[in-house]
Structures are given as structure tokens and as C-alpha cells.
Scaffold this active site. Structure first.
Site, mmCIF file in Angstrom:
data_model
loop_
_atom_site.group_PDB
_atom_site.id
_atom_site.type_symbol
_atom_site.label_atom_id
_atom_site.label_comp_id
_atom_site.label_asym_id
_atom_site.label_seq_id
_atom_site.Cartn_x
_atom_site.Cartn_y
_atom_site.Cartn_z
ATOM 1 N N PRO B 60 0.839 -1.200 0.000
ATOM 2 C CA PRO B 60 0.000 0.000 0.000
ATOM 3 C C PRO B 60 0.880 1.259 0.000
ATOM 4 O O PRO B 60 1.857 1.318 0.740
ATOM 5 C CB PRO B 60 -0.780 -0.121 1.314
ATOM 6 C CG PRO B 60 -0.719 -1.572 1.676
ATOM 7 C CD PRO B 60 0.595 -2.069 1.157
ATOM 8 N N ASP B 126 13.172 -11.521 8.945
ATOM 9 C CA ASP B 126 13.043 -11.710 10.391
ATOM 10 C C ASP B 126 12.394 -13.017 10.827
ATOM 11 O O ASP B 126 12.135 -13.191 12.020
ATOM 12 C CB ASP B 126 12.289 -10.539 11.040
ATOM 13 C CG ASP B 126 13.186 -9.337 11.193
ATOM 14 O OD1 ASP B 126 14.365 -9.540 11.505
ATOM 15 O OD2 ASP B 126 12.724 -8.204 10.974
#
Lengths: 289, 289
Positions: B60, B126
Site C-alpha cells: 500500500p 526476520d
């Protein structure tokens, strides 16, 4: 482990693009198929032994290179050896990676096509256009791994770069990194939690430790010193030096000591001193006459 | 491009095993999907721009990092950007590699599972246990690419190793490798044929050139010199030095020249000379009194 084994003829422009994506592929508990038993196959086996994967080796015994035989004998728990040729698509179904090292280019090509159909990553020695990935010159020191790729512009240059990089390393780096890893693990236990402000604080403190301590000091971080560093450092919000941790008075910051002159510099200084003395003596003696 | 982005907590033993397989993944004309637009996503984009692949970016617009925006604007031909979230499995069907860099761990996990089902290599920032591969610290100089991995033991140590290796390089290596690549290509044209005795002879001669010529000499191999090196060297079965090629008399082998003293050594010598002179003068003067 030559860079040429899967070399590309095209040259990389110095700008963006034209390169490979250098990555650390994870093979823990994965299955790797190696087809072929010659010298290149032995190099492939050694590359794969770096990881914690299971190797299946297909090659007729009569064609095995001495080093390949040796590796099969040395690592029975890691290498499953079959004294036969590659038989067909069923061989690759349970595989996570396939490496071919065959003289028969057409057979290599067929195996690569089967891998492509089954989306199994594949490297074919000496046939760059069939490869999903290339190998490169490698340096390993415990947890430290370095790869040098010339993107197919010659294995000798990769080997020269490897020499150059090796000579820039002290040999303590792997152990220092291992100790930092242990410190990091214990810090995560002491101040647990994923992400957020605490994660950033941990990362910042770890970075400072790595910046303040040199490689040769990090190597000395035994388990007792790690506990002391966490007690006196992390808990108190500071980064003590090794000397401070050992209770010694620090006269100067560890990172700002001047480099000690080496023996050639001492020789140079001594020779210059002597030359100066001789010149002055001669000058004075000649003036006295 | 931190090593930590996909870091493993387990430590590598210094012996065999426990490591990653460092490889140069080929992405020429392949499709790479990057999900997310934050800082880590911008690092992923930069890594992928190294290769000649097409990037699809899903994120987005309101969450785009400044650097991500900049990269989208700078590389319209390389990056296809969609101002929306990841919608489902259809997104990955034509992809050859997927990278997620999302704060939403569960969404990352879902995407990784879709990739695993479809056998598309995937890295989730991560979340090490979901990754097929990790990133590492990278050095690039034209065709020369170096990757440093600490196998998850801290991005700061990888950065320190990168500094150390960078300072050991002169900056001429990439160009030297590029020139060797051109020489290699022209040699293959002059003495064409795959494998066998000719292949070995070519490889041996190329190795000798790389051994006899230093990096700073290889950089000078322009197109005219390459032709001359092939005429006077390959065709005559020898490896002339740069000086011989340029028609200059060589008094000593190029590789055995003593290192020239740097300015600090000159200063040291001058200071020692002066000190010697002063000491001798004082000694003589005091004896005269």
C-alpha cells in the site's frame, strides 16, 4: 570449487544489473542429489558437506575419483552412495537440490530439464545456461562464511581474490563471531521479546559492543566474561571495555591505540639514526681538521 | 542488507556441517515478487536490482519507505509497483522467487507456505525458520561479487568483516577481472573447442597470465594489448610481462619488486637521521670541552 564450473560468457557492466544474487542457501535436513563421481563431483560433495543435509551420490564405482572415494568413506552418515548411473525422473522426486558433474552433456541436460519441470534447484557443472545457481570460491571460519564470485570471468581471479581476502583476516574472526553469537543469545534470554523498542535497544547495545571491542578482544569473551558484560553493561546501560570488565585501569581507549611499529620500521629507524650520527661525526671531524 | 534479517539462533560448529551453501543465484529474465514497502523491502529491492530480473512490488502506497519510493521512481523499467496488499496464491504462480518484508508475521507465514507448496524459493524477513535462503553483507565491484555471512550471528559483525575486506581491496579488482574476462573470451574465439586438451591448455595459460600479471597491470589490458598478448603470448606458447609487451626492457620480474616506503616511513627515517646527527654532535662537542 571453481567459479568456472558454471561460468557465463557475458560480462557484467559496472553499473546496476548484470550480477547474480549472492545468497546463503539453507539445506539443514534437506536432500541433495549429486550425479557423477569425478573430480568436480568431489568438489561438489565438499561444498554440500558444509551444510547439514543428506547427500545421495549416484556414480558407477569404476569412475570414482580418489577424493570422492575418500569422502564416501569418511562420511557414511552423511553420504548415501549408489554404484550405478542416474536412472530417471523418480530419482529427483524427493530431492531439494540436484548437482550434476558428468562428462555426458546431453545426460546433464536431460536431468536439468527434469529438475526444471519439478522445480528442483539444479547446477550442471560446465553448462552455465542450465544452472539455477553457480558456485564460487569459498572461505569458511566457523560461523563466518565468505563467497567470492567473478560472475564467470575466470576461476583463477576468484582464487586470487580469495588469497587476498584470506591474508586480510587474522584467523580470529570466526571465533569472535561465535562469541558474539553466544552473547547475543544470552542477551535475548535476559531481555526477551520480539521486535519493538526492546528489540532496537538490544540491537543498538550489541552494535556498540562490536564497535568498542576489537576482534582480538571479542575472542576472549568466555562464559564468565559474558555474564559480567551483561551484568555490568546491559543491566547498567553502558558498554564497558575488556579492561574495565577485568577490573584493570584503562589508560587509553582500546580502539585508539597507535599501531606498534613492526621490526622493519625499527630497523629503518636504527639505520637512519646510525647514518645521521656518522654524517654528523664526519662533518664535525672534517671541520676540526 | 543485514545478516540478521533472516538470522538463525543456532551456532555453527567450527568443523564440517552447520553452515549454509553460499551460491550465486541466477535471476536473469526471472520474476521476483517483493511483498511490503518498508525499509527492509527497500534493501531487498536493492539486492534484486543487482540482477537482470523483473521485480513486482506489492505494498500500500501509504506505507512506502522514502527509499522504496525513490527506487520505484528510479527504475520504472525494472519495478512494476502495485498500490495494494498481497491478495492470494495467484500472485505467486508466475514467480521465480518471493521475498516478504512485512510487520505481519502471520501473513508472512501464509505467503511462505504458499511458496513452499508451489516450490518457489522464499525469504521472509526476520523469520529465519521460514527462509529457503538468507541474505548477507555484500560487496560489488563490476563482475566481482563478495558475500559475507555470519550464519545469523549478528549483522554488525558482518558489517565489520565487510569493512575489513573492503580495506584489503584496491578498487581495481573489478576492472582487472573484467579485462581478464575479455581476454578469456577472445582466447576462446582464437582457440575454440569445448573441453579436452585444448581446454586444459587454455585454462593453464589463463592461470599463468593471472599469476604473472598483477591486478594493477591487468587493469591496463586494453583491446590492443589483448591482441598483442594473444599474438606474442598464446600463439608463441609463453606469457610475456606487461613491460615486454610494451617493448620495454624488464630489469626485474614485475612480481618481485620491493614495496616502496610510504610517507610515514620517510618521516621516521628523516627523524631518526636527525636524532642520530644531534646525538653525535652533542657527544663530540661534550668530548671537545
Amino acid at each position: 570449487m571453481g567459479d568456472s564450473a558454471c561460468a557465463s560468457a557475458t560480462l557484467a557492466p559496472p553499473s546496476i544489473g548484470g550480477g547474480s544474487l549472492l545468497i546463503a542457501w539453507q539445506l539443514k535436513d534437506k536432500n541433495v542429489l549429486i550425479v557423477g563421481g569425478g573430480e568436480v563431483a568431489s568438489q561438489r560433495i565438499e561444498s554440500i558437506l558444509t551444510t547439514d543435509s543428506r547427500i545421495t551420490l549416484l556414480a558407477p564405482a569404476k569412475g570414482l575419483h580418489a577424493r570422492t572415494k575418500e569422502l564416501i568413506d569418511m562420511h557414511p552418515a552423511r553420504i548415501t552412495y549408489y554404484d550405478r548411473r542416474f536412472s530417471g525422473p523418480a530419482e529427483i522426486h524427493k530431492m531439494d537440490m540436484v548437482l550434476t558433474a558428468l562428462d555426458d552433456v546431453n545426460r546433464s541436460r536431460e536431468i536439468c530439464e527434469m529438475c526444471r519441470t519439478n522445480k528442483v534447484p539444479v547446477n550442471a557443472a560446465d553448462i552455465p545456461d542450465l544452472c539455477d545457481f553457480y558456485f564460487g570460491a569459498q572461505i569458511r571460519d566457523g560461523p563466518l562464511q565468505i563467497m567470492i564470485s567473478t560472475n564467470g570471468n575466470g576461476p583463477r581471479m576468484a582464487a586470487l581474490m580469495k588469497q587476498k581476502i584470506n591474508s586480510a583476516l587474522s584467523g580470529n574472526e570466526g571465533q569472535a563471531i561465535e562469541r558474539v553469537g553466544v552473547l547475543r543469545g544470552q542477551l535475548k534470554e535476559r531481555a526477551s521479546g520480539v521486535g519493538g523498542a526492546l528489540g532496537r535497544k538490544r540491537m543498538k547495545w550489541m552494535s556498540e559492543v562490536c564497535n568498542v571491542w576489537g576482534i582480538d578482544e571479542l575472542v576472549q569473551l568466555d562464559d564468565a566474561l559474558i555474564t559480567k558484560l551483561l551484568d555490568d553493561g546491559w543491566d547498567k546501560g553502558c558498554v564497558p571495555t575488556l579492561d574495565q570488565l577485568k577490573g584493570r585501569q584503562t589508560r587509553k581507549p582500546a580502539r585508539q591505540t597507535a599501531p606498534s611499529p613492526d621490526s622493519s620500521q625499527w630497523l629503518l629507524a636504527a639505520a637512519s639514526f646510525a647514518l645521521g650520527a656518522v654524517c654528523a661525526t664526519l662533518a664535525l671531524v672534517s671541520r676540526r681538521r
